[in-house]
Motif scaffolding. Structure first.
Motif, mmCIF file in Angstrom:
data_model
loop_
_atom_site.group_PDB
_atom_site.id
_atom_site.type_symbol
_atom_site.label_atom_id
_atom_site.label_comp_id
_atom_site.label_asym_id
_atom_site.label_seq_id
_atom_site.Cartn_x
_atom_site.Cartn_y
_atom_site.Cartn_z
ATOM 1 N N SER A 1 0.807 -1.220 0.000
ATOM 2 C CA SER A 1 0.000 0.000 0.000
ATOM 3 C C SER A 1 0.841 1.271 0.000
ATOM 4 N N GLU A 2 2.159 1.114 0.206
ATOM 5 C CA GLU A 2 3.017 2.289 0.309
ATOM 6 C C GLU A 2 3.912 2.421 -0.920
ATOM 7 N N ASN A 3 4.496 3.603 -1.077
ATOM 8 C CA ASN A 3 5.529 3.802 -2.083
ATOM 9 C C ASN A 3 6.861 3.282 -1.554
ATOM 10 N N LYS B 1 10.608 4.155 -0.834
ATOM 11 C CA LYS B 1 11.434 5.348 -0.656
ATOM 12 C C LYS B 1 12.837 4.919 -0.255
ATOM 13 N N GLU C 1 12.615 2.673 2.896
ATOM 14 C CA GLU C 1 11.245 2.484 3.369
ATOM 15 C C GLU C 1 10.543 1.605 2.336
ATOM 16 N N PRO D 1 7.720 -0.744 0.440
ATOM 17 C CA PRO D 1 6.276 -0.535 0.215
ATOM 18 C C PRO D 1 5.395 -1.458 1.039
ATOM 19 N N ASN D 2 5.975 -2.459 1.721
ATOM 20 C CA ASN D 2 5.178 -3.316 2.604
ATOM 21 C C ASN D 2 5.174 -2.794 4.044
ATOM 22 N N GLY D 3 5.707 -1.585 4.242
ATOM 23 C CA GLY D 3 5.709 -0.965 5.560
ATOM 24 C C GLY D 3 6.948 -1.277 6.387
ATOM 25 N N THR E 1 11.912 8.060 -4.861
ATOM 26 C CA THR E 1 10.573 7.534 -4.569
ATOM 27 C C THR E 1 10.028 6.840 -5.805
ATOM 28 N N ASP F 1 6.532 4.414 -7.197
ATOM 29 C CA ASP F 1 5.264 3.718 -6.979
ATOM 30 C C ASP F 1 5.195 2.462 -7.843
#
Length: 521
Positions: free
Chosen positions: A156-158, A160, A175, A177-179, A394, A396
């Motif tokens: 749910s995240e980009n 980074k 960072e 994307p899976n948190g 960054t 997506d």
């Protein structure tokens, strides 16, 4: 009589053996290679320097042992002991000076790399424990490698990636994307507090994955403090030790925190899901002759984007991993040193962006101008932490953006790439430089030449046309700003006195430079 005869033969044999040993010892100096990669010129100079320095010691001994030679040397044919000592000192100083002088003739790149090598050796001399003890301690902290994280939960995240400004060192925070979070290296110990604060400012109190690429202090110096300051999931390090206090302290900290070390090696997947993969490309062997080559080389793939993290891996490793290095962004190996980034490797990676972690005015003269130009020549945009500060990429999975965090050198940038599927070769070619749309060539002298390129929208481009080593000042060769689609064009007259031949037309802008041939008939 027979006894005296045998005594003379024995003395003669001992002298001959001694002479032979001294000669072989000197001759062996020509087979000693420098401990770093070097061009043939520097290799030969290294051998000559060693032979002269060895002669400064061996030659006085040889002369003192030989009466025949001493008879022809003014300082030695006298039987006074002080005269022989004085002569030996003179010969020592002469050859030592010649050896020192030869050493000053090395190329600048060799001097810089050798200085770095000696500095690392000096740090290793500060060891408090033996290699065996450290290896036993490292082995006691090892744990079996389980399969990589195959959690298929939604992303749910980009993504980074923070290439941190940590001076002459390396540290990268990711960072995911899976948190989750990953930290690759933590620079020198003096940078630890800055890294800790940076991570906490982002709101994290846990680092899921820590990678210590290799045990040089400019990469692992701050890891002990990091491990003490955050909850840590997994630690990955290559199976090699360094006899330094910093490395010893890191092992002690890991043990005190009841953590284990997973051995970083080729083929290990740290994360392996459909859209997000992180795998280790190197090291693939148990032994290398250079600690840099034990570096953990990582490749991160997030949908259409690929990122390469080289640590301090040098050309030997680049050859080993050559089949799997294509990437959109690379963290350039060994701070941009010429021990890494071979021409073939650079062409195989062919990234859109090359990130160099380096300190201002460092004593190693990193990065090498030759290496910077090598990345520029294949169309990569260069970012350096000593110029832009912390660099944040960054993604997506489709769009890629780069921003600089620190304003100490220049204002923050945002360079979006709005193309889809960056793994498509034709799109990569367009993004990796300037695309030539049209050039009037061949052309007759006196004719009007037209040139059209496609580059980055709203970017200013400069054109240079050089005839017979002189740059043309013809009307129409002014700077042009590409339109919203990236197109820019020039029209100019080729002089009637221009001789037949092939001339270079250079277009530069947006961090890219390309040359084209203009043929005049």
């Amino acid at each position: 009589m027979k006894q005296k005869k045998w005594n003379k033969k024995l003395v003669s044999l001992l002298k001959t053996t001694s002479y032979s040993f001294l000669f072989l010892l000197w001759f062996a100096s020509f087979f000693i290679n420098p401990p770093i990669m070097a061009e043939n010129y520097d290799k030969i100079l290294f051998k000559v320097t060693n032979s002269l320095l060895l002669l400064s010691i061996l030659l006085p001994i040889f002369i003192l042992m030989s009466k025949k030679i001493k008879q022809h040397l003014p300082m030695f044919k006298k039987k006074r002991w002080w005269s022989n000592v004085f002569g030996s000192i003179l010969i020592f100083l002469l050859f030592a000076f010649l050896g020192y002088y030869c050493d000053t003739l090395h190329s600048d790149s060799f001097k810089n790399n050798y200085t770095e090598y000696k500095e690392n050796e000096r740090k290793n001399d500060l060891a408090r424990q033996s290699i065996d003890e450290l290896e036993n301690k490292r082995d006691s902290l090892s744990e079996e490698i389980e399969e990589g994280n195959k959690n298929t939960s939604s992303l749910s995240e980009n993504l980074k990636i923070h290439y941190l400004d940590v001076g002459q060192g390396d540290s990268t925070l990711i960072e995911l994307p899976n948190g989750e979070t990953m930290l690759i290296d933590a620079a020198e110990k003096s940078e630890a507090s800055k890294i800790i604060q940076y991570i906490k400012d982002l709101g994290y109190n846990k680092i899921n994955y820590i990678i210590g690429t290799h045990p040089h202090t400019d990469h692992i110096g701050g890891l002990a403090s990091i491990i003490e300051s955050f909850e840590v999931g997994s630690i990955y390090m290559p199976k090699v030790v360094a006899t330094s206090k910093t490395y010893e302290n890191l092992l002690t900290t890991i043990a005190n925190q009841n953590l284990k070390i997973k051995t970083a090696k080729k083929g290990l997947n740290i994360i392996d899901t459909e859209k997000l993969k992180i795998k280790i490309l190197s090291p693939s062997k148990n032994e290398y002759n250079n600690l840099n080559n034990y570096s953990t080389v990582l490749k991160l793939t997030y949908q259409n984007h690929q990122f390469l993290f080289m640590g301090d891996a040098e050309k030997e490793i680049e050859e080993e991993i050559a089949n799997d290095v294509a990437a959109n962004v690379i963290k350039v190996g060994h701070h941009g040193s010429n021990t890494s980034s071979s021409e073939s490797f650079v062409k195989q990676v062919k990234p859109n962006y090359a990130i160099i972690s380096v300190g201002d005015n460092n004593k190693y003269n990193h990065p090498s101008d030759e290496i910077v130009n090598r990345w520029l020549n294949i169309g990569a945009k260069i970012y350096q932490t000593n110029k832009e500060g912390t660099i944040i990429v960054t993604s997506d999975g489709t769009n890629l953006n780069i921003n600089t965090k620190s304003g100490k050198k220049e204002d923050a940038k945002n360079l979006p790439i709005n193309e889809e599927n960056l793994q498509n070769t034709s799109i990569q070619e367009k993004l990796n430089g300037l695309e030539l749309i049209n050039l009037t060539s061949p052309i007759k002298s006196g004719g009007n030449a037209n040139l059209k390129i496609k580059g980055i929208p709203n970017t200013e481009y400069h054109i240079s046309v050089v005839y017979s080593s002189k740059e043309s000042t013809a009307n129409g060769l002014e700077n042009q700003i590409a339109d919203m689609n990236g197109y820019a064009s020039w029209t100019w007259k080729v002089g009637t006195n221009t001789k037949e031949g092939t001339y270079k037309v250079t277009i530069s802008g947006g961090g890219y430079t390309k040359q084209f041939d203009l043929i005049v008939e």
